[in-house]
Structure formats: C-alpha cells, structure tokens
Design a protein around this motif. Structure first.
Motif, mmCIF file in Angstrom:
data_model
loop_
_atom_site.group_PDB
_atom_site.id
_atom_site.type_symbol
_atom_site.label_atom_id
_atom_site.label_comp_id
_atom_site.label_asym_id
_atom_site.label_seq_id
_atom_site.Cartn_x
_atom_site.Cartn_y
_atom_site.Cartn_z
ATOM 1 N N LEU A 6 2.337 1.598 -3.298
ATOM 2 C CA LEU A 6 1.202 2.249 -4.299
ATOM 3 C C LEU A 6 0.941 3.758 -4.155
ATOM 4 C CD1 LEU A 6 -0.749 1.158 -6.501
ATOM 5 C CD2 LEU A 6 -2.426 0.766 -4.610
ATOM 6 N N LYS A 7 1.220 4.176 -3.076
ATOM 7 C CA LYS A 7 1.258 5.587 -2.697
ATOM 8 C C LYS A 7 2.511 6.418 -3.558
ATOM 9 C CE LYS A 7 -1.188 5.581 1.559
ATOM 10 N NZ LYS A 7 -1.036 5.624 2.976
ATOM 11 N N ASN A 8 3.524 5.619 -3.363
ATOM 12 C CA ASN A 8 4.786 6.168 -3.994
ATOM 13 C C ASN A 8 5.131 5.999 -5.561
ATOM 14 O OD1 ASN A 8 5.379 7.390 -1.330
ATOM 15 N ND2 ASN A 8 6.186 5.644 -0.648
ATOM 16 N N ALA A 9 4.222 5.246 -6.045
ATOM 17 C CA ALA A 9 4.600 4.765 -7.403
ATOM 18 C C ALA A 9 4.519 5.897 -8.260
ATOM 19 C CB ALA A 9 3.560 3.636 -7.902
ATOM 20 N N LYS A 10 5.494 6.102 -9.361
ATOM 21 C CA LYS A 10 5.712 7.291 -10.083
ATOM 22 C C LYS A 10 5.143 7.062 -11.652
ATOM 23 C CE LYS A 10 9.698 9.081 -7.497
ATOM 24 N NZ LYS A 10 9.238 8.708 -6.296
ATOM 25 N N SER A 11 5.093 5.931 -12.047
ATOM 26 C CA SER A 11 4.543 5.664 -13.205
ATOM 27 C C SER A 11 3.600 4.532 -13.254
ATOM 28 C CB SER A 11 5.619 5.093 -14.200
ATOM 29 O OG SER A 11 5.932 3.693 -13.779
ATOM 30 N N GLU A 12 2.774 4.829 -14.311
ATOM 31 C CA GLU A 12 1.564 3.842 -14.416
ATOM 32 C C GLU A 12 2.049 2.234 -14.425
ATOM 33 O OE1 GLU A 12 -1.171 4.559 -17.794
ATOM 34 O OE2 GLU A 12 -1.187 6.591 -17.351
ATOM 35 N N ILE A 13 3.068 2.102 -14.901
ATOM 36 C CA ILE A 13 3.779 0.506 -14.926
ATOM 37 C C ILE A 13 3.967 0.241 -13.544
ATOM 38 C CG2 ILE A 13 5.645 -0.880 -15.565
ATOM 39 C CD1 ILE A 13 5.748 0.654 -18.359
ATOM 40 N N ASP A 14 4.724 1.127 -12.850
ATOM 41 C CA ASP A 14 4.780 0.647 -11.102
ATOM 42 C C ASP A 14 3.469 0.555 -10.568
ATOM 43 O OD1 ASP A 14 7.652 0.941 -11.739
ATOM 44 O OD2 ASP A 14 7.562 3.184 -11.167
ATOM 45 N N GLN A 15 2.726 1.283 -10.804
ATOM 46 C CA GLN A 15 1.237 1.143 -10.096
ATOM 47 C C GLN A 15 0.675 -0.130 -10.632
ATOM 48 O OE1 GLN A 15 -0.808 4.812 -11.286
ATOM 49 N NE2 GLN A 15 -0.503 5.775 -9.577
ATOM 50 N N ALA A 16 0.644 -0.495 -11.805
ATOM 51 C CA ALA A 16 0.168 -1.793 -12.280
ATOM 52 C C ALA A 16 0.874 -2.957 -11.361
ATOM 53 C CB ALA A 16 0.294 -2.025 -13.710
ATOM 54 N N LYS A 17 1.982 -2.813 -11.459
ATOM 55 C CA LYS A 17 2.780 -3.857 -10.768
ATOM 56 C C LYS A 17 2.595 -4.109 -9.253
ATOM 57 C CE LYS A 17 7.237 -3.950 -13.259
ATOM 58 N NZ LYS A 17 8.546 -3.479 -13.673
ATOM 59 N N VAL A 18 2.496 -2.970 -8.547
ATOM 60 C CA VAL A 18 2.134 -2.923 -7.060
ATOM 61 C C VAL A 18 0.723 -3.314 -6.888
ATOM 62 C CG1 VAL A 18 2.086 -1.374 -5.209
ATOM 63 C CG2 VAL A 18 3.975 -1.107 -6.587
ATOM 64 N N GLN A 19 -0.340 -2.820 -7.751
ATOM 65 C CA GLN A 19 -1.825 -3.270 -7.752
ATOM 66 C C GLN A 19 -1.726 -4.764 -7.969
ATOM 67 O OE1 GLN A 19 -3.240 -0.783 -10.412
ATOM 68 N NE2 GLN A 19 -4.233 0.622 -8.850
ATOM 69 N N ASN A 20 -1.124 -5.447 -8.998
ATOM 70 C CA ASN A 20 -1.203 -6.946 -8.882
ATOM 71 C C ASN A 20 -0.488 -7.612 -7.608
ATOM 72 O OD1 ASN A 20 -2.344 -6.914 -11.493
ATOM 73 N ND2 ASN A 20 -0.298 -6.918 -12.584
ATOM 74 N N GLU A 21 0.608 -7.252 -7.060
ATOM 75 C CA GLU A 21 0.911 -7.725 -5.843
ATOM 76 C C GLU A 21 -0.046 -7.422 -4.801
ATOM 77 O OE1 GLU A 21 4.588 -6.605 -2.935
ATOM 78 O OE2 GLU A 21 5.076 -6.303 -5.178
ATOM 79 N N LEU A 22 -0.631 -6.259 -4.582
ATOM 80 C CA LEU A 22 -1.608 -6.127 -3.671
ATOM 81 C C LEU A 22 -2.732 -7.033 -3.781
ATOM 82 C CD1 LEU A 22 -1.948 -4.337 -1.068
ATOM 83 C CD2 LEU A 22 -3.038 -2.651 -2.521
ATOM 84 N N VAL A 23 -3.170 -7.209 -4.776
ATOM 85 C CA VAL A 23 -4.383 -8.268 -5.284
ATOM 86 C C VAL A 23 -3.852 -9.446 -4.586
ATOM 87 C CG1 VAL A 23 -5.718 -9.520 -7.053
ATOM 88 C CG2 VAL A 23 -5.399 -7.060 -6.977
ATOM 89 N N ALA A 24 -2.912 -9.977 -4.879
ATOM 90 C CA ALA A 24 -2.260 -11.478 -4.399
ATOM 91 C C ALA A 24 -2.155 -11.356 -2.895
ATOM 92 C CB ALA A 24 -1.091 -11.766 -5.181
ATOM 93 N N ILE A 25 -1.849 -10.417 -2.196
ATOM 94 C CA ILE A 25 -1.581 -10.325 -0.833
ATOM 95 C C ILE A 25 -3.039 -10.246 -0.236
ATOM 96 C CG2 ILE A 25 -1.008 -9.083 1.021
ATOM 97 C CD1 ILE A 25 1.487 -7.944 -0.830
ATOM 98 N N VAL A 26 -3.970 -9.641 -0.663
ATOM 99 C CA VAL A 26 -5.381 -9.519 0.102
ATOM 100 C C VAL A 26 -5.900 -10.801 -0.247
ATOM 101 C CG1 VAL A 26 -7.713 -8.405 -0.609
ATOM 102 C CG2 VAL A 26 -5.393 -6.952 -0.313
ATOM 103 N N ALA A 27 -5.877 -11.394 -1.451
ATOM 104 C CA ALA A 27 -6.349 -12.699 -1.814
ATOM 105 C C ALA A 27 -5.623 -13.968 -0.627
ATOM 106 C CB ALA A 27 -6.221 -13.328 -3.125
ATOM 107 N N GLN A 28 -4.566 -13.772 -0.433
ATOM 108 C CA GLN A 28 -3.605 -14.559 0.497
ATOM 109 C C GLN A 28 -4.440 -14.694 2.033
ATOM 110 O OE1 GLN A 28 0.475 -14.329 0.616
ATOM 111 N NE2 GLN A 28 0.770 -15.591 2.075
ATOM 112 N N LEU A 29 -4.458 -13.291 2.224
ATOM 113 C CA LEU A 29 -5.038 -12.883 3.873
ATOM 114 C C LEU A 29 -6.491 -13.467 3.788
ATOM 115 C CD1 LEU A 29 -3.788 -9.320 4.384
ATOM 116 C CD2 LEU A 29 -3.328 -11.391 5.824
ATOM 117 N N GLU A 51 0.751 -1.116 -0.079
ATOM 118 C CA GLU A 51 0.041 0.099 0.031
ATOM 119 C C GLU A 51 0.652 1.309 0.123
ATOM 120 O OE1 GLU A 51 -2.539 -0.957 3.653
ATOM 121 O OE2 GLU A 51 -3.923 -1.724 2.396
ATOM 122 N N GLU A 52 2.066 1.212 0.638
ATOM 123 C CA GLU A 52 2.896 2.322 0.841
ATOM 124 C C GLU A 52 3.553 2.572 -0.569
ATOM 125 O OE1 GLU A 52 4.562 5.789 2.374
ATOM 126 O OE2 GLU A 52 2.852 4.342 3.313
#
Length: 138
Positions: A106-129, A103-104
């Motif tokens: 994602l807030k600091n992502a500078k490009s759309e590509i960085d945002q997409a990578k972090v969002q994919n990671e976040l989706v997997a983590i939330v699904a894991q939880l 989540e942190e």
C-alpha cells in the motif's frame, strides 16, 4: 426443533454442508442471524466469520469468508464465498505476514487502482485476523 440446510462453498471446494439450528454471518449492511423459516433473501457478504450452530452436535462450526453472496430460502442457506477457509485451518502467522506485505504494498502503490486493490486485500486480511482471534477465544 426445526433446522435448515446450510451449504458453504468457494470456487475451490465445498467447505460445509449440513443441518443447522442457526447461522450468523457478516452481511453487506451488518451482521445477519438466520433461523429456520427465514424470509427469502439474497445479499452480498463482507469478509468475516460464518458461524453455524450444527443441529447434529450442538457445536459451532466456524468458517472465514473473504466476501461473496448469501442466498436464504426458508429451509436452505447457501453461502457462495470468494474464498472460504475452515476455522481450524486458519494460520495466524501467515495472515500476519500477509498483512505486513499488504501494508508495505500500500505504501508503494503508484496508482489509485493499485491502492484500491491492495486496500481490498488488506480489508480481507484484517477481517481474517479478527475472525481467527475470535475463533481461538472459544
């Protein structure tokens, strides 16, 4: 009673191999339930829980997958997971910390590509939880 052979593997290791009465997992378009003699199928899977009803013990085996491919043949189910973790090996504290870091990031992502990578990671983590909490309730 009819059974089917189930293999759940990741790039690192074989997670489960055995006979089952039933398998449920998160398909690309929704939850899939697979019984013996299921119609052949190949589809992508989303991050979430793979639940396997073991034929030998009647107990449910639980594996978290972070996406991958599912192949179903009438007597065989193969899950090729990007990442797979046995339910008993999931660590809620680690997953919660990883969620905070993502989540942190994602807030600091500078490009759309960085945002997409972090969002994919976040989706997997939330699904894991979510999968972990469901597993712990049983």
């Amino acid at each position: 009673m009819a059974t089917l052979h189930v293999d759940v593997v990741s790039a690192e290791e074989a997670i489960f191999s055995g006979e089952a009465k039933f398998v449920a997992l998160p398909g690309e378009n929704g939850e899939l339930g697979i019984l013996p003699r299921h119609t052949p199928l190949i589809t992508r899977i989303r991050p979430g829980a793979v639940r396997i009803l073991r034929a030998d013990t009647g107990e449910e085996e639980f594996v978290f997958v972070a996406g991958g491919i599912l192949e179903v043949q009438p007597g065989v189910v193969t899950v090729l997971a990007d990442t797979a973790i046995r339910g008993k090996d999931l660590d809620e504290a680690k997953a919660t910390e990883a969620k905070k870091l993502a989540e942190e990031a994602l807030k600091n992502a500078k490009s759309e590509i960085d945002q997409a990578k972090v969002q994919n990671e976040l989706v997997a983590i939330v699904a894991q939880l979510a999968a972990l909490r469901k597993y712990r309730k049983k």
